[in-house]
Design a protein around this motif. Structure first.
Motif, PDB file in Angstrom:
ATOM      1  N   PRO A  58      -5.839  -1.737  -7.807  1.00  0.00           N
ATOM      2  CA  PRO A  58      -6.640  -0.544  -8.085  1.00  0.00           C
ATOM      3  C   PRO A  58      -6.477   0.498  -6.978  1.00  0.00           C
ATOM      4  O   PRO A  58      -6.052   0.201  -5.860  1.00  0.00           O
ATOM      5  N   VAL A  59      -6.824   1.719  -7.311  1.00  0.00           N
ATOM      6  CA  VAL A  59      -6.826   2.800  -6.321  1.00  0.00           C
ATOM      7  C   VAL A  59      -7.897   2.496  -5.290  1.00  0.00           C
ATOM      8  O   VAL A  59      -9.048   2.214  -5.633  1.00  0.00           O
ATOM      9  N   ALA A  60      -7.520   2.524  -4.012  1.00  0.00           N
ATOM     10  CA  ALA A  60      -8.450   2.196  -2.930  1.00  0.00           C
ATOM     11  C   ALA A  60      -9.111   3.435  -2.346  1.00  0.00           C
ATOM     12  O   ALA A  60     -10.246   3.374  -1.882  1.00  0.00           O
ATOM     13  N   GLN A 110      -3.746   9.797  -4.280  1.00  0.00           N
ATOM     14  CA  GLN A 110      -4.485   8.535  -4.364  1.00  0.00           C
ATOM     15  C   GLN A 110      -3.660   7.486  -3.643  1.00  0.00           C
ATOM     16  O   GLN A 110      -2.451   7.647  -3.477  1.00  0.00           O
ATOM     17  N   ALA A 111      -4.319   6.428  -3.199  1.00  0.00           N
ATOM     18  CA  ALA A 111      -3.601   5.385  -2.472  1.00  0.00           C
ATOM     19  C   ALA A 111      -4.189   4.022  -2.793  1.00  0.00           C
ATOM     20  O   ALA A 111      -5.371   3.903  -3.107  1.00  0.00           O
ATOM     21  N   GLY A 112      -3.330   3.043  -2.698  1.00  0.00           N
ATOM     22  CA  GLY A 112      -3.729   1.667  -2.926  1.00  0.00           C
ATOM     23  C   GLY A 112      -2.499   0.817  -3.095  1.00  0.00           C
ATOM     24  O   GLY A 112      -1.372   1.305  -3.001  1.00  0.00           O
ATOM     25  N   PRO A 113      -2.696  -0.473  -3.354  1.00  0.00           N
ATOM     26  CA  PRO A 113      -1.538  -1.347  -3.565  1.00  0.00           C
ATOM     27  C   PRO A 113      -0.816  -0.987  -4.857  1.00  0.00           C
ATOM     28  O   PRO A 113      -1.431  -0.499  -5.809  1.00  0.00           O
ATOM     29  N   ASP A 114       0.496  -1.212  -4.857  1.00  0.00           N
ATOM     30  CA  ASP A 114       1.308  -0.892  -6.042  1.00  0.00           C
ATOM     31  C   ASP A 114       0.770  -1.546  -7.306  1.00  0.00           C
ATOM     32  O   ASP A 114       0.773  -0.951  -8.367  1.00  0.00           O
ATOM     33  N   PHE A 135       0.832  -1.198   0.000  1.00  0.00           N
ATOM     34  CA  PHE A 135       0.000   0.000   0.000  1.00  0.00           C
ATOM     35  C   PHE A 135       0.865   1.246   0.000  1.00  0.00           C
ATOM     36  O   PHE A 135       1.813   1.367   0.763  1.00  0.00           O
ATOM     37  N   ARG A 136       0.526   2.202  -0.910  1.00  0.00           N
ATOM     38  CA  ARG A 136       1.304   3.445  -1.028  1.00  0.00           C
ATOM     39  C   ARG A 136       0.394   4.621  -1.357  1.00  0.00           C
ATOM     40  O   ARG A 136      -0.614   4.470  -2.043  1.00  0.00           O
TER      41      ARG A 136
END
Length: 133
Positions: free
Chosen positions: A105-107, A98-102, A78-79
């Motif tokens: 999808p964008v979380a 925006q953030a989510g796993p590399d 997650f970034r």
């Protein structure tokens, strides 16, 4: 010239983009607690306040703890990633992110809004966008 001095332009305006991007990368993406604490000492005033949707957090140690727990909760991939450049004037800066796993999808998306004093973050509001359907 100190790091703080480098974050203030000759016009007296802070480098909002550099400061808010450094906050994302060095604080909210940093998994090492020691490095995160050093970054907070560099980027935030002595007694900062963080306003999250569900809490108000005061102090550098508390901000570091919140960031660490957030990273633990969402896992190692997650970034947070900036969207565009931060903008600001007269001590107020904003940065969309925006953030989510590399590899996923964008979380979540949102905006950081910072009250900046002497080139450091004094107060930071984390504004989350409503979830999309």
């Amino acid at each position: 010239m100190s790091k703080t001095d480098q974050r203030v332009s000759p016009s007296g305006e802070p480098d909002y983009d550099g400061l808010l991007r450094a906050n994302l990368e060095r604080v909210f993406n940093e998994r090492d607690a020691g490095k995160r604490a050093a970054a907070i000492a560099d980027l935030f005033v002595a007694d900062p306040i963080l306003y999250e949707p569900a809490a108000v957090v005061t102090g550098r140690a508390a901000i570091s703890e919140i960031a660490g727990k957030l990273l633990e909760r969402f896992g190692p991939a997650f970034r947070f990633r900036p969207e565009g450049d931060a903008v600001g004037h007269h001590g107020l800066g904003t940065l969309r992110w925006q953030a989510g796993p590399d590899d996923g999808p964008v979380a979540v998306t949102g905006t950081d809004v910072a009250d900046v004093a002497d080139g450091k973050i004094a107060r930071l509001w984390v504004l989350l966008d409503p979830p999309t359907a």
